[in-house]
Every structure is written in structure tokens, then in C-alpha cells.
Write a protein that holds these residues in place. Structure first.
Motif, PDB file in Angstrom:
ATOM      1  N   GLU A 115       0.834  -1.202   0.000  1.00  0.00           N
ATOM      2  CA  GLU A 115       0.000   0.000   0.000  1.00  0.00           C
ATOM      3  C   GLU A 115       0.871   1.254   0.000  1.00  0.00           C
ATOM      4  N   LEU A 116       1.926   1.235   0.815  1.00  0.00           N
ATOM      5  CA  LEU A 116       2.848   2.373   0.822  1.00  0.00           C
ATOM      6  C   LEU A 116       3.521   2.515  -0.539  1.00  0.00           C
ATOM      7  N   GLY A 117       3.948   1.393  -1.093  1.00  0.00           N
ATOM      8  CA  GLY A 117       4.618   1.428  -2.391  1.00  0.00           C
ATOM      9  C   GLY A 117       3.730   1.979  -3.487  1.00  0.00           C
ATOM     10  N   ALA A 118       2.445   1.626  -3.457  1.00  0.00           N
ATOM     11  CA  ALA A 118       1.513   2.136  -4.462  1.00  0.00           C
ATOM     12  C   ALA A 118       1.375   3.655  -4.352  1.00  0.00           C
ATOM     13  N   ALA A 119       1.374   4.154  -3.105  1.00  0.00           N
ATOM     14  CA  ALA A 119       1.279   5.601  -2.899  1.00  0.00           C
ATOM     15  C   ALA A 119       2.540   6.296  -3.399  1.00  0.00           C
ATOM     16  N   ILE A 120       3.709   5.686  -3.137  1.00  0.00           N
ATOM     17  CA  ILE A 120       4.973   6.251  -3.614  1.00  0.00           C
ATOM     18  C   ILE A 120       5.017   6.231  -5.138  1.00  0.00           C
ATOM     19  N   ARG A 121       4.544   5.136  -5.727  1.00  0.00           N
ATOM     20  CA  ARG A 121       4.528   5.031  -7.190  1.00  0.00           C
ATOM     21  C   ARG A 121       3.698   6.152  -7.810  1.00  0.00           C
ATOM     22  N   GLU A 122       2.524   6.384  -7.247  1.00  0.00           N
ATOM     23  CA  GLU A 122       1.654   7.429  -7.782  1.00  0.00           C
ATOM     24  C   GLU A 122       2.301   8.805  -7.624  1.00  0.00           C
ATOM     25  N   LEU A 123       2.928   9.034  -6.480  1.00  0.00           N
ATOM     26  CA  LEU A 123       3.563  10.324  -6.208  1.00  0.00           C
ATOM     27  C   LEU A 123       4.729  10.586  -7.149  1.00  0.00           C
ATOM     28  N   VAL A 124       5.605   9.584  -7.291  1.00  0.00           N
ATOM     29  CA  VAL A 124       6.838   9.794  -8.054  1.00  0.00           C
ATOM     30  C   VAL A 124       6.606   9.744  -9.563  1.00  0.00           C
ATOM     31  N   LEU A 125       5.757   8.829 -10.015  1.00  0.00           N
ATOM     32  CA  LEU A 125       5.591   8.648 -11.449  1.00  0.00           C
ATOM     33  C   LEU A 125       4.487   9.502 -12.058  1.00  0.00           C
ATOM     34  N   HIS A 126       3.498   9.895 -11.240  1.00  0.00           N
ATOM     35  CA  HIS A 126       2.345  10.589 -11.817  1.00  0.00           C
ATOM     36  C   HIS A 126       2.005  11.906 -11.113  1.00  0.00           C
ATOM     37  N   GLY A 127       2.748  12.258 -10.081  1.00  0.00           N
ATOM     38  CA  GLY A 127       2.462  13.483  -9.357  1.00  0.00           C
ATOM     39  C   GLY A 127       3.190  14.680  -9.933  1.00  0.00           C
ATOM     40  N   ASP A 128       3.237  15.743  -9.132  1.00  0.00           N
ATOM     41  CA  ASP A 128       3.971  16.938  -9.540  1.00  0.00           C
ATOM     42  C   ASP A 128       5.469  16.680  -9.466  1.00  0.00           C
ATOM     43  N   HIS A 129       6.243  17.692  -9.796  1.00  0.00           N
ATOM     44  CA  HIS A 129       7.703  17.549  -9.829  1.00  0.00           C
ATOM     45  C   HIS A 129       8.242  17.059  -8.482  1.00  0.00           C
ATOM     46  N   VAL A 130       9.145  16.081  -8.552  1.00  0.00           N
ATOM     47  CA  VAL A 130       9.872  15.590  -7.381  1.00  0.00           C
ATOM     48  C   VAL A 130      11.354  15.793  -7.657  1.00  0.00           C
ATOM     49  N   SER A 131      12.070  16.415  -6.735  1.00  0.00           N
ATOM     50  CA  SER A 131      13.482  16.670  -6.962  1.00  0.00           C
ATOM     51  C   SER A 131      14.233  15.348  -7.089  1.00  0.00           C
ATOM     52  N   PRO A 132      15.337  15.304  -7.860  1.00  0.00           N
ATOM     53  CA  PRO A 132      16.056  14.057  -8.083  1.00  0.00           C
ATOM     54  C   PRO A 132      16.484  13.342  -6.805  1.00  0.00           C
ATOM     55  N   ARG A 133      16.997  14.089  -5.815  1.00  0.00           N
ATOM     56  CA  ARG A 133      17.441  13.424  -4.584  1.00  0.00           C
ATOM     57  C   ARG A 133      16.251  12.885  -3.790  1.00  0.00           C
ATOM     58  N   ALA A 134      15.154  13.628  -3.789  1.00  0.00           N
ATOM     59  CA  ALA A 134      13.956  13.129  -3.127  1.00  0.00           C
ATOM     60  C   ALA A 134      13.446  11.879  -3.834  1.00  0.00           C
ATOM     61  N   GLU A 135      13.567  11.857  -5.147  1.00  0.00           N
ATOM     62  CA  GLU A 135      13.162  10.695  -5.939  1.00  0.00           C
ATOM     63  C   GLU A 135      13.935   9.453  -5.490  1.00  0.00           C
ATOM     64  N   VAL A 136      15.246   9.603  -5.327  1.00  0.00           N
ATOM     65  CA  VAL A 136      16.086   8.485  -4.875  1.00  0.00           C
ATOM     66  C   VAL A 136      15.619   7.983  -3.516  1.00  0.00           C
ATOM     67  N   LEU A 137      15.381   8.891  -2.605  1.00  0.00           N
ATOM     68  CA  LEU A 137      15.006   8.501  -1.240  1.00  0.00           C
ATOM     69  C   LEU A 137      13.626   7.856  -1.195  1.00  0.00           C
ATOM     70  N   LEU A 138      12.697   8.351  -2.002  1.00  0.00           N
ATOM     71  CA  LEU A 138      11.370   7.743  -2.037  1.00  0.00           C
ATOM     72  C   LEU A 138      11.431   6.317  -2.583  1.00  0.00           C
ATOM     73  N   PHE A 139      12.206   6.108  -3.633  1.00  0.00           N
ATOM     74  CA  PHE A 139      12.348   4.754  -4.172  1.00  0.00           C
ATOM     75  C   PHE A 139      13.030   3.832  -3.158  1.00  0.00           C
ATOM     76  N   ALA A 140      14.000   4.361  -2.432  1.00  0.00           N
ATOM     77  CA  ALA A 140      14.677   3.554  -1.409  1.00  0.00           C
ATOM     78  C   ALA A 140      13.713   3.174  -0.290  1.00  0.00           C
ATOM     79  N   ALA A 141      12.843   4.118   0.110  1.00  0.00           N
ATOM     80  CA  ALA A 141      11.847   3.822   1.141  1.00  0.00           C
ATOM     81  C   ALA A 141      10.899   2.725   0.673  1.00  0.00           C
ATOM     82  N   ASP A 142      10.482   2.803  -0.589  1.00  0.00           N
ATOM     83  CA  ASP A 142       9.613   1.766  -1.141  1.00  0.00           C
ATOM     84  C   ASP A 142      10.281   0.400  -1.055  1.00  0.00           C
TER      85      ASP A 142
END
Length: 208
Positions: free
Chosen positions: A47-74
């Protein structure tokens, strides 16, 4: 093998390469041979991963370093809750993307440093490495042709971004040929599937 009871196989490659088809074909083949198979994907799979997927792949701009950390959290959450329990039970785990995608996309594609991103990913998953990583390889142009007009945030990046990702996948595979299988994604899917089965038989984890 990497110290667990089950079998862990990751499928990697650029967007549009045909990874999902190979995951499906292998799952069907293994189940037909009586194996318990868990199919999952990253980002996602929880469930968390699905939320991260939606945020990173389909949401507004995510900074590159934040992108790395979100994928790592997933991946950290996914490994702890889904992958390790399945492997401990002796199941086969097939994942559509794993840590190599972050190293290639954020480390090479975003130019944030492959070694640094790799180290972060390994920390997140507590050094869990697949028994086999299958790289389905296609050019950036071919991947774009297959995807058509529908793109998420990463797919929409220009070809040089996807070229850098492709080259990094191939570089990782060349450096560790014992843990990787590179497939020409322009070949028919059934031929690629046969090559995966042959590799698993050669590894001694699947009877001919």
C-alpha cells in the motif's frame, strides 16, 4: 544462491522493453512445475509502495534526490513486508524492477552518482541481492516507439536520459555475468522466455 530458502529473480530494463511479459511467462511456467510464485513490482507491491509510485511517477515535480530517497523507502518497506517472508517460506519471488533500476535511473540517468545510489539501495534492502537479474534490453528509440503517447514522469524524459540508463544496465551486467542475463528485447517473447528457463536450468534451480 544468496542465503535464503526461496528463489529471487528480478527483471530490469528500460521502459517498454517487455519486462512484464517475461515476468508473466516465467510465473506461469514455474507454477506449472508446482512452484509457489509471488509476482510483485517496484515501486509498488505494498500500500505504501503504491502511494509512492503514484507520487513519483504521476504526481507533480519531485526533486532528483527526493526521488532516490522515495524509491529507497519503497524498497525497504517492500523487502521487509513482502519479499523476505516469501523467500523464507521457500517461494519464488519475481519482481518487475529492483535496486538496479534506481542505480540506473537516478544514479546514471539523473547523474546523481551510481556508487552512492547503489550504497543507499543496499542499505535500504539490507543487502538482499537477487539470485538472477534478467535485463531485457532495447534501445531508447524502440522503447519510446512501444510506449506510444502514454508516458509517466520518467518515461517522458528525453532519449539521452534513457540511453544513459540502458548503458548502465549493460555495464552492471557485464561486470557480474554470473548474476545477470541480458536478453535482446527485439526478439520474440517466447524466445526470451526460453533463454530465461535455460539459464535457470544451468543454475541448477530448475529441472530441465
Amino acid at each position: 544462491m544468496t542465503g535464503h530458502e526461496g528463489l529471487f529473480i528480478a527483471f530490469e530494463g528500460g521502459d517498454g522493453a517487455g519486462k512484464s511479459t517475461q515476468v508473466r511467462l516465467l510465473a506461469e511456467a514455474l507454477r506449472a512445475r508446482g512452484r509457489e510464485v509471488l509476482v510483485t513490482r517496484q515501486p509498488g507491491g505494498t500500500e505504501l509502495g503504491a502511494a509512492i509510485r503514484e507520487l513519483v511517477l504521476h504526481g507533480d515535480h519531485v526533486s532528483p534526490r527526493a526521488e532516490v530517497l522515495l524509491f529507497a523507502a519503497d524498497k525497504a518497506h517492500h523487502v521487509d513486508l513482502v519479499i523476505r517472508p516469501a523467500l523464507a517460506a521457500g517461494d519464488v519471488v519475481l519482481t518487475d524492477r529492483y535496486t538496479d533500476s534506481s542505480v540506473a535511473y537516478q544514479g546514471a540517468g539523473r547523474d546523481l552518482g551510481a556508487p552512492e545510489v547503489h550504497d543507499l539501495q543496499m542499505w535500504a534492502v539490507d543487502s538482499l541481492v537477487p539470485d538472477l537479474t534478467v535485463v531485457v534490453d532495447v534501445s531508447a528509440e524502440e522503447g519510446r516507439r512501444r510506449r506510444g503517447d502514454v508516458h509517466d514522469r520518467l518515461e517522458a524524459e528525453a532519449d539521452p536520459f534513457h540511453d544513459a540508463i540502458r548503458q548502465h544496465f549493460l555495464s552492471m551486467a557485464a561486470g557480474h555475468p554470473d548474476r545477470y542475463l541480458v536478453l535482446d528485447g527485439t526478439r520474440p517473447p517466447d524466445q526470451l522466455h526460453d533463454a530465461v528457463l535455460e539459464r535457470l536450468e544451468a543454475m541448477g534451480v530448475l529441472a530441465p
